[in-house]
Design a protein around this motif. Structure first.
Motif, PDB file in Angstrom:
ATOM      1  N   ASP A  27       0.827  -1.212   0.000  1.00 40.01           N
ATOM      2  CA  ASP A  27       0.000   0.000   0.000  1.00 40.01           C
ATOM      3  C   ASP A  27       0.860   1.261   0.000  1.00 40.01           C
ATOM      4  O   ASP A  27       0.547   2.256   0.655  1.00 40.01           O
ATOM      5  CB  ASP A  27      -0.949   0.015   1.201  1.00 40.01           C
ATOM      6  CG  ASP A  27      -1.981  -1.094   1.127  1.00 40.01           C
ATOM      7  OD1 ASP A  27      -2.459  -1.378   0.022  1.00 40.01           O
ATOM      8  OD2 ASP A  27      -2.285  -1.683   2.171  1.00 40.01           O
ATOM      9  N   VAL A  74       3.757   1.713   1.346  1.00 40.55           N
ATOM     10  CA  VAL A  74       4.574   1.899   2.540  1.00 40.55           C
ATOM     11  C   VAL A  74       5.712   0.889   2.545  1.00 40.55           C
ATOM     12  O   VAL A  74       5.485  -0.320   2.428  1.00 40.55           O
ATOM     13  CB  VAL A  74       3.727   1.735   3.822  1.00 40.55           C
ATOM     14  CG1 VAL A  74       4.608   1.878   5.059  1.00 40.55           C
ATOM     15  CG2 VAL A  74       2.607   2.757   3.846  1.00 40.55           C
ATOM     16  N   LYS A 127      -0.553   4.279  11.855  1.00 41.51           N
ATOM     17  CA  LYS A 127       0.233   4.580  10.667  1.00 41.51           C
ATOM     18  C   LYS A 127       1.685   4.870  11.031  1.00 41.51           C
ATOM     19  O   LYS A 127       1.992   5.265  12.150  1.00 41.51           O
ATOM     20  CB  LYS A 127      -0.363   5.789   9.933  1.00 41.51           C
ATOM     21  CG  LYS A 127      -1.673   5.531   9.228  1.00 41.51           C
ATOM     22  CD  LYS A 127      -2.198   6.788   8.543  1.00 41.51           C
ATOM     23  CE  LYS A 127      -1.221   7.288   7.485  1.00 41.51           C
ATOM     24  NZ  LYS A 127      -1.741   8.473   6.768  1.00 41.51           N
ATOM     25  N   LYS A 137      -1.706   1.710   4.409  1.00 45.03           N
ATOM     26  CA  LYS A 137      -1.878   3.079   3.955  1.00 45.03           C
ATOM     27  C   LYS A 137      -3.351   3.333   3.668  1.00 45.03           C
ATOM     28  O   LYS A 137      -4.007   2.548   2.990  1.00 45.03           O
ATOM     29  CB  LYS A 137      -1.047   3.310   2.688  1.00 45.03           C
ATOM     30  CG  LYS A 137      -1.019   4.746   2.214  1.00 45.03           C
ATOM     31  CD  LYS A 137      -0.101   4.885   1.004  1.00 45.03           C
ATOM     32  CE  LYS A 137      -0.051   6.314   0.522  1.00 45.03           C
ATOM     33  NZ  LYS A 137       0.843   6.456  -0.670  1.00 45.03           N
TER      34      LYS A 137
END
Length: 623
Positions: free
Chosen positions: A88, A90, A318, A462
């Motif tokens: 995603d 990341v 996150k 994400k």
């Protein structure tokens, strides 16, 4: 492709090709190198097939899928591939650590799921690939995109020591050849658990005179003989367990030649030990009849309703979303006891061990604590920083045999262990339940058998467009499901904005064996007083719920954009909310079931309509 980012050192060498993605006979897609001028496939060993960088770019512009650089024995370049390390958008903690350690030109691969690093070095050791990690220096072409990773060097740098360390840790993992009829499959804790009282006393560091040994050296050998028996003559386990013992901490026993001499003597004295099959288990001891009147032990809370001794808590959020701020403050306040998180609870002083696996570093961590003006008891708070571990060439990864993780825990004996972050403390595939289960099981066993509380910091995926205001869920966690399944408590940290536009971090319960704690939030504000600037981490215990469910978002979009008798499709709501189509369809169909919407049409072309109650009643009366 961003050619301006590709290092000049590579551009100056005429070892370039173009490539096309082609399907092989087994159905998999492969990148095939070409010489676009001749139109034929390019060889990675024939320089006649290669071209200049400028010619390769021209070929790319003529319709090829990309460009690539050929590594040869005559150049000093080494290429490293880290596959499946981006999810995603990341980059995983493990990949970030490798990127930081090697510190040379780094870019994202054409798939967007991998990392490629170029450096200058000589490739020593055997092997080029282990799992998702690859390293090459010759007879191989590597694609380039110019999609440079932020903050990585723009040049291809000399990194011999770093390449050697990478190869040793991630590529050269060949297991030593086991001795015939030696060893067993018992875990370390099983071996220690079945030891005799004498063996346990020796392992714990009893005075050698208690067992009438003439010297400490004789007691050292006696312990090694006990370990030879209980490990069934496994030299590696003997050394590991001896080094974990109290005797193994003696200065003299830090010498490898002393250890090897003890092992050799012990193996000459012990001929056989227990195996996994030789364990005798009384099955009646694990059968329990229910007795609700039997007294039970309440949880030994380190932080009420959040973290208890014997349990594992997972905190998700996150990357750079505020988790470390939360737990650094928690570590400081727990070390001295008293008021916790602005009055969320009152806690007793606890001994805290904070494993900072992320490459934050001691300087930045201490600067954060100093700037936030958090008070702490230095006798109750210990940090282990990854940068210091790497400098000492000590391994504390949980999945590797030569790890000193257990030694670190035993030396501190904390009440609370904080792991920051999960993705940085191992080298396995975090998306695999099979590979992650031993890691998580190690934490649960550690919590239970050592009676300590364990808190693991972990990342979420994400967020997709339109999800900024959506409530956090356990499913937002990245990686294997086993990570959360074995946890007793799961909490979330979500950064969001208030109606006034101020940024806050909401801390919320996502799942627990116990009762949920009360949601709270904190803000980080730069302030100034007579003593200078500082960060005010203000905690609000009366936080209101500012997050919406996806169904709330769908209903709000309909109310804001459609009136009575207006028609629309699922794709219209997707465009308004940014939610995925399946989620939107699910909520629209639920509204139909609740008679809040009407639906007509086929499966893929459903038309939804806001009903007119008065009109519907009138038509029903006519019928």
């Amino acid at each position: 492709m961003r050619t301006e980012n590709i290092p000049q050192e590579l551009k100056d060498v005429s070892q370039w090709v173009v490539w096309r993605a082609e399907r092989k006979g087994n159905g998999k897609i492969d990148k095939i190198p070409y010489n676009w001028i001749s139109g034929s496939k390019a060889s990675t060993v024939n320089p006649a097939d290669w071209m200049t960088f400028e010619h390769a770019v021209k070929g790319y512009n003529k319709g090829y899928d990309g460009i690539g650089f050929v590594l040869t024995k005559d150049d000093a370049f080494v290429g490293i591939d880290l596959d499946n390390c981006i999810m995603d958008g990341v980059i995983s903690d493990k990949a970030l650590r490798i990127i930081s350690d090697i510190n040379s030109y780094t870019e994202i691969s054409p798939s967007g799921k991998g990392i490629r690093i170029f450096t200058r070095a000589k490739l020593n050791g055997k092997g080029n690939r282990t799992g998702d990690y690859e390293i090459y220096s010759r007879e191989r072409f590597l694609t380039l995109t110019g999609d440079k990773v932020d903050n990585s060097p723009s040049s291809v740098l000399e990194r011999q020591a770093e390449v050697d360390a990478f190869h040793k840790r991630y590529i050269d993992k060949a297991e030593p050849v086991a001795q015939n009829d030696c060893g067993n499959e018992l875990e370390d804790f099983e071996i220690i658990g079945m030891m005799s009282k004498k063996a346990k006393d020796l392992w714990g560091g009893v005075d050698f005179k208690e067992y009438n040994y003439p010297s400490q050296s004789e007691a050292d050998l006696a312990l090694m003989c006990e370990l030879a028996f209980y490990t069934n003559r496994d030299p590696d386990k003997m050394e590991k367990l001896f080094r974990l013992s109290a005797y193994g901490q003696r200065d003299k026993n830090q010498r490898q030649d002393i250890i090897e001499r003890l092992i050799t003597k012990a193996l000459g004295c012990v001929k056989e030990g227990p195996t996994k099959e030789s364990k005798i288990v009384d099955l009646t001891s694990i059968l329990t009849r229910p007795d609700v009147n039997k007294p039970t032990k309440d949880p030994d809370w380190v932080i009420p309703d959040i973290s208890a001794k014997g349990d594992v808590t997972v905190c998700i959020g996150k990357q750079k979303g505020g988790k470390s701020w939360l737990w650094l403050r928690a570590a400081c306040e727990l070390s001295k006891g008293g008021k916790f998180m602005g009055g969320l609870a009152n806690v007793r002083p606890q001994k805290v061990l904070y494993l900072m696996y992320d490459n934050v570093g001691e300087d930045r961590t201490m600067a954060r604590i100093r700037k936030a003006r958090w008070e702490f008891n230095p006798d109750n708070l210990t940090f282990v920083f990854n940068e210091n571990v790497m400098k000492k060439e000590i391994n504390i990864f949980l999945d590797q045999k030569d790890s000193y993780f257990d030694s670190v825990i035993n030396s501190i004996k904390p009440d609370l262990l904080i792991v920051d972050t999960l993705g940085s403390c191992h080298t396995v595939n975090e998306n695999s339940n099979e590979e992650m289960k031993p890691i998580i099981t190690k934490f649960t066993r550690l919590a239970r058998e050592s009676n300590i509380a364990v808190v693991i910091l972990h990342h979420t995926r994400k967020a997709k467009p339109g999800e900024a205001s959506v409530s956090m869920d356990m499913d937002d966690s990245v990686g294997a499901t086993i990570i959360l399944r074995l946890a007793s408590c799961i909490i979330g940290v979500k950064k969001q904005k208030t109606d006034a536009g101020e940024e806050v971090h909401k801390v919320m319960p996502l799942g627990s064996w116990y009762k949920d704690f009360k949601t709270f939030e904190y803000s980080l504000t730069d302030k100034e007083d007579d003593n200078g600037t500082y960060v005010d981490m203000a905690v609000n215990l009366e936080a209101t719920n500012r997050v919406l469910s996806t169904q709330d978002i769908v209903e709000n979009a309909i109310k804001e954009h459609y009136g009575v008798d207006d028609q629309f499709q699922a794709k219209d709501i997707v465009g308004l909310t940014g939610l995925n189509k399946n989620t939107v369809r699910k909520h629209l169909d639920a509204l139909v079931s609740d008679f809040k919407l009407k639906r007509t049409g086929h499966t893929r072309d459903k038309i939804y309509q806001v009903p007119n109650p008065v009109k519907d009643i009138f038509l029903e009366c006519l019928n």
